[in-house]
Design a protein around this motif. Sequence first.
Motif, PDB file in Angstrom:
ATOM      1  N   THR A 125     -40.333  77.830   8.305  1.00 17.50           N
ATOM      2  CA  THR A 125     -41.488  76.838   8.567  1.00 17.50           C
ATOM      3  C   THR A 125     -40.887  76.436   9.481  1.00 17.50           C
ATOM      4  OG1 THR A 125     -42.694  77.996   6.901  1.00 17.50           O
ATOM      5  CG2 THR A 125     -43.549  76.503   8.200  1.00 17.50           C
ATOM      6  N   LEU A 126     -40.273  75.125   9.358  1.00 16.76           N
ATOM      7  CA  LEU A 126     -39.740  74.109  10.219  1.00 16.76           C
ATOM      8  C   LEU A 126     -38.768  74.674  11.722  1.00 16.76           C
ATOM      9  CD1 LEU A 126     -38.703  71.320   7.586  1.00 16.76           C
ATOM     10  CD2 LEU A 126     -40.847  71.498   8.720  1.00 16.76           C
ATOM     11  N   LEU A 127     -38.100  75.282  11.591  1.00 15.75           N
ATOM     12  CA  LEU A 127     -37.691  75.598  12.729  1.00 15.75           C
ATOM     13  C   LEU A 127     -38.621  76.692  13.135  1.00 15.75           C
ATOM     14  CD1 LEU A 127     -34.511  77.557  10.822  1.00 15.75           C
ATOM     15  CD2 LEU A 127     -33.905  75.225  12.335  1.00 15.75           C
ATOM     16  N   VAL A 128     -39.346  77.829  12.633  1.00 15.54           N
ATOM     17  CA  VAL A 128     -39.965  78.268  13.335  1.00 15.54           C
ATOM     18  C   VAL A 128     -41.362  76.829  14.567  1.00 15.54           C
ATOM     19  CG1 VAL A 128     -42.239  80.060  13.291  1.00 15.54           C
ATOM     20  CG2 VAL A 128     -40.618  80.393  12.553  1.00 15.54           C
ATOM     21  N   ALA A 129     -41.308  76.105  13.962  1.00 17.46           N
ATOM     22  CA  ALA A 129     -42.723  75.030  14.711  1.00 17.46           C
ATOM     23  C   ALA A 129     -41.561  74.407  15.621  1.00 17.46           C
ATOM     24  CB  ALA A 129     -43.166  74.204  13.929  1.00 17.46           C
ATOM     25  N   ASP A 130     -40.002  74.884  15.389  1.00  9.05           N
ATOM     26  CA  ASP A 130     -39.357  74.210  16.729  1.00  9.05           C
ATOM     27  C   ASP A 130     -38.766  72.938  16.800  1.00  9.05           C
ATOM     28  OD1 ASP A 130     -38.473  76.027  18.733  1.00  9.05           O
ATOM     29  OD2 ASP A 130     -40.835  75.701  19.600  1.00  9.05           O
ATOM     30  N   VAL A 131     -38.384  72.564  14.953  1.00 10.72           N
ATOM     31  CA  VAL A 131     -38.143  70.997  14.543  1.00 10.72           C
ATOM     32  C   VAL A 131     -36.578  71.014  15.081  1.00 10.72           C
ATOM     33  CG1 VAL A 131     -37.625  69.519  12.726  1.00 10.72           C
ATOM     34  CG2 VAL A 131     -40.119  71.187  12.924  1.00 10.72           C
ATOM     35  N   GLY A 132     -36.427  72.139  14.678  1.00  8.44           N
ATOM     36  CA  GLY A 132     -34.850  71.935  15.358  1.00  8.44           C
ATOM     37  C   GLY A 132     -33.598  71.574  14.208  1.00  8.44           C
ATOM     38  N   ILE A 133     -32.286  72.144  14.346  1.00  9.22           N
ATOM     39  CA  ILE A 133     -31.781  72.690  13.496  1.00  9.22           C
ATOM     40  C   ILE A 133     -32.115  71.108  12.485  1.00  9.22           C
ATOM     41  CG2 ILE A 133     -29.919  72.819  12.773  1.00  9.22           C
ATOM     42  CD1 ILE A 133     -29.485  75.561  14.208  1.00  9.22           C
ATOM     43  N   THR A 134     -31.231  70.102  13.599  1.00 12.28           N
ATOM     44  CA  THR A 134     -31.010  68.410  12.703  1.00 12.28           C
ATOM     45  C   THR A 134     -32.196  68.318  12.097  1.00 12.28           C
ATOM     46  OG1 THR A 134     -29.066  68.366  13.936  1.00 12.28           O
ATOM     47  CG2 THR A 134     -29.847  66.551  13.419  1.00 12.28           C
ATOM     48  N   GLY A 135     -33.394  68.361  12.726  1.00 14.59           N
ATOM     49  CA  GLY A 135     -34.138  67.900  12.618  1.00 14.59           C
ATOM     50  C   GLY A 135     -35.140  68.769  10.882  1.00 14.59           C
ATOM     51  N   THR A 136     -34.945  69.630  11.556  1.00 21.34           N
ATOM     52  CA  THR A 136     -34.981  70.270   9.709  1.00 21.34           C
ATOM     53  C   THR A 136     -34.099  70.668   8.772  1.00 21.34           C
ATOM     54  OG1 THR A 136     -35.975  72.268  11.057  1.00 21.34           O
ATOM     55  CG2 THR A 136     -35.471  73.070   8.623  1.00 21.34           C
ATOM     56  N   GLN A 137     -32.846  69.957   8.605  1.00 20.03           N
ATOM     57  CA  GLN A 137     -32.213  69.648   7.777  1.00 20.03           C
ATOM     58  C   GLN A 137     -32.135  68.547   7.418  1.00 20.03           C
ATOM     59  OE1 GLN A 137     -28.112  70.090   9.344  1.00 20.03           O
ATOM     60  NE2 GLN A 137     -27.953  72.199   8.677  1.00 20.03           N
ATOM     61  N   ASP A 138     -32.580  67.320   7.926  1.00 21.71           N
ATOM     62  CA  ASP A 138     -32.679  65.809   7.211  1.00 21.71           C
ATOM     63  C   ASP A 138     -33.992  65.803   6.663  1.00 21.71           C
ATOM     64  OD1 ASP A 138     -29.890  65.128   9.095  1.00 21.71           O
ATOM     65  OD2 ASP A 138     -31.750  64.229  10.827  1.00 21.71           O
ATOM     66  N   LEU A 139     -34.659  66.245   7.466  1.00 16.93           N
ATOM     67  CA  LEU A 139     -36.858  66.792   6.880  1.00 16.93           C
ATOM     68  C   LEU A 139     -36.504  67.217   5.218  1.00 16.93           C
ATOM     69  CD1 LEU A 139     -39.968  65.832   6.453  1.00 16.93           C
ATOM     70  CD2 LEU A 139     -40.240  67.718   8.389  1.00 16.93           C
ATOM     71  N   VAL A 140     -35.866  68.210   5.529  1.00 18.45           N
ATOM     72  CA  VAL A 140     -34.998  69.555   3.793  1.00 18.45           C
ATOM     73  C   VAL A 140     -35.112  68.495   2.833  1.00 18.45           C
ATOM     74  CG1 VAL A 140     -34.954  71.331   2.986  1.00 18.45           C
ATOM     75  CG2 VAL A 140     -36.223  71.786   5.260  1.00 18.45           C
ATOM     76  N   GLU A 141     -33.838  67.500   3.553  1.00 20.30           N
ATOM     77  CA  GLU A 141     -33.269  66.759   2.221  1.00 20.30           C
ATOM     78  C   GLU A 141     -34.523  66.064   1.457  1.00 20.30           C
ATOM     79  OE1 GLU A 141     -29.859  66.284  -0.198  1.00 20.30           O
ATOM     80  OE2 GLU A 141     -29.774  67.322   1.391  1.00 20.30           O
ATOM     81  N   ARG A 142     -34.843  65.182   2.520  1.00 21.29           N
ATOM     82  CA  ARG A 142     -35.405  63.522   1.899  1.00 21.29           C
ATOM     83  C   ARG A 142     -36.575  64.492   1.569  1.00 21.29           C
ATOM     84  NH1 ARG A 142     -36.563  62.734   7.160  1.00 21.29           N
ATOM     85  NH2 ARG A 142     -37.693  62.741   7.643  1.00 21.29           N
ATOM     86  N   LEU A 143     -37.485  65.689   1.405  1.00 27.29           N
ATOM     87  CA  LEU A 143     -38.470  66.206   0.672  1.00 27.29           C
ATOM     88  C   LEU A 143     -37.629  66.830  -0.312  1.00 27.29           C
ATOM     89  CD1 LEU A 143     -40.411  68.430   3.217  1.00 27.29           C
ATOM     90  CD2 LEU A 143     -41.278  66.227   1.741  1.00 27.29           C
ATOM     91  N   ARG A 144     -36.306  67.230  -0.810  1.00 29.45           N
ATOM     92  CA  ARG A 144     -35.725  67.834  -1.490  1.00 29.45           C
ATOM     93  C   ARG A 144     -35.756  66.771  -2.447  1.00 29.45           C
ATOM     94  NH1 ARG A 144     -32.593  72.576  -3.173  1.00 29.45           N
ATOM     95  NH2 ARG A 144     -32.566  73.551  -1.343  1.00 29.45           N
ATOM     96  N   THR A 145     -35.290  65.089  -2.493  1.00 29.61           N
ATOM     97  CA  THR A 145     -35.199  64.106  -3.236  1.00 29.61           C
ATOM     98  C   THR A 145     -36.439  63.795  -4.247  1.00 29.61           C
ATOM     99  OG1 THR A 145     -33.289  63.624  -1.837  1.00 29.61           O
ATOM    100  CG2 THR A 145     -34.146  61.963  -3.140  1.00 29.61           C
ATOM    101  N   ARG A 146     -37.427  63.501  -2.579  1.00 32.95           N
ATOM    102  CA  ARG A 146     -39.182  63.110  -3.318  1.00 32.95           C
ATOM    103  C   ARG A 146     -39.001  63.790  -4.515  1.00 32.95           C
ATOM    104  NH1 ARG A 146     -42.137  59.743   0.917  1.00 32.95           N
ATOM    105  NH2 ARG A 146     -43.543  59.602  -1.374  1.00 32.95           N
ATOM    106  N   VAL A 147     -39.137  65.118  -4.422  1.00 31.57           N
ATOM    107  CA  VAL A 147     -39.940  66.446  -4.806  1.00 31.57           C
ATOM    108  C   VAL A 147     -39.263  66.042  -5.936  1.00 31.57           C
ATOM    109  CG1 VAL A 147     -40.002  68.736  -5.485  1.00 31.57           C
ATOM    110  CG2 VAL A 147     -40.443  68.061  -3.193  1.00 31.57           C
ATOM    111  N   LYS A 148     -38.264  65.969  -6.725  1.00 29.72           N
ATOM    112  CA  LYS A 148     -36.808  65.556  -7.591  1.00 29.72           C
ATOM    113  C   LYS A 148     -37.451  64.520  -8.712  1.00 29.72           C
ATOM    114  CE  LYS A 148     -33.108  67.986  -6.416  1.00 29.72           C
ATOM    115  NZ  LYS A 148     -31.264  67.843  -5.884  1.00 29.72           N
ATOM    116  N   VAL A 149     -37.547  63.124  -8.035  1.00 23.28           N
ATOM    117  CA  VAL A 149     -38.518  62.576  -8.554  1.00 23.28           C
ATOM    118  C   VAL A 149     -40.026  62.369  -8.932  1.00 23.28           C
ATOM    119  CG1 VAL A 149     -38.627  59.775  -8.096  1.00 23.28           C
ATOM    120  CG2 VAL A 149     -36.236  60.897  -7.162  1.00 23.28           C
TER     121      VAL A 149
END
Length: 387
Positions: A125-149
């Motif tokens: 979804t993020l890649l299709v929205a043109d967030v870019g590879i780097t931006g997508t990886q950074d955002l997903v990593e932060r979301l993963r951490t928060r979802v776990k907590v």
Amino acid sequence: MGIEILIAVVVLLIVVGIGFVTVRSRRKELPAPPAKPEVLPGVNDDASEPRDTPLRDIEDVPLDGGGGTATIEAPPVETPEPALGRMARLRARLARSNTALGRGLLSLLSGGTVTEATWEEVEDTLLVADVGITGTQDLVERLRTRVKVEGTDDPQRVRSMLREELLVSVDPDMDRDLNTMSLGGNPAVILVVGVNGTGKTTTTGKLARLLVAEDKDVVMGAADTFRAAATQQLQTWGERVGVPVVHGAEGSDPASVAYDAVTTGIADEADVVLVDTAGRLHTKTGLMDELGKVKRVIEKQVPVGEVLLVLDATTGQNGMTQARVFSDVVDITGVVLTKLDGTAKGGIVISVQQELGVPVKLVGLGEGPDDLAPFDPEAFVDALIDG
């Protein structure tokens, strides 16, 4: 003797008679004289004005029975809409166009258990929205951490979490103010660059309106001398808000026009000089030489305070290629994203900032003359989430 006189008289009468008959017959053969032309009301009905008199100038045409003359009045100067409130007025438009990103992420993260397959969908979804590879990886990593907590049981909490992380990606701490501060009494200079077709010249005109709305005295320089339409377009924008436009002949040296524009700005004690540049992208070397020369010539008089890169948001990652080329040519200080209302790929805001390291300062959200707004990160993210 008397007989001879009588014969002479008879011969004379015969000759005269023959001549009379001949004249009458010739008269019948002559064409009739031309009829007097019909005089139409209001057309050549002034006997004192010969038919071959040239047409009078419109300024000399008498008014209705009066003694004055008709004149063509210049169109009234428009009053642009103030900058404050533009983003609020246009937020609904932005929300309608970008809901794919915000709603897509919310539906994925609020669907119960978040699996690896879910995270893959989030990335897509993020890649299709043109967030870019780097931006997508950074955002997903932060979301993963928060979802776990924090988990995903509370939809409102998920929404708040997503909003906060998107806002981090957009980076609200970047300085998005336009540098319009004059130095030593000289005007601030803003160089507008970008490929033709991105709305560069239109953006220059709209930016002039935005500055006029902030009570700035503006001069524009039409340094895109390779397109006659660009000069005409800029002149039209200038006329609407009373901003003078400095231009040269088609094909003239862009640096010379830019220099003259700054000279005019200094003489007029203007606050800002906007310079619209050519957007040809034939070769990187040619572009570098041309834009580099324009900037060097300007800075012989006044430092260039801003170099704004205009990008078409609908081009997505293709626009990033253009951005990289221009950033190698001149030091970009800010980005203007046009046609942001025409794409669901609002993630380009994130990718272009990460790629160039400069902020998005202005966004174009429509075709109206005042549809250029200062970029507001929080309003943008809220539009993505609440759309």
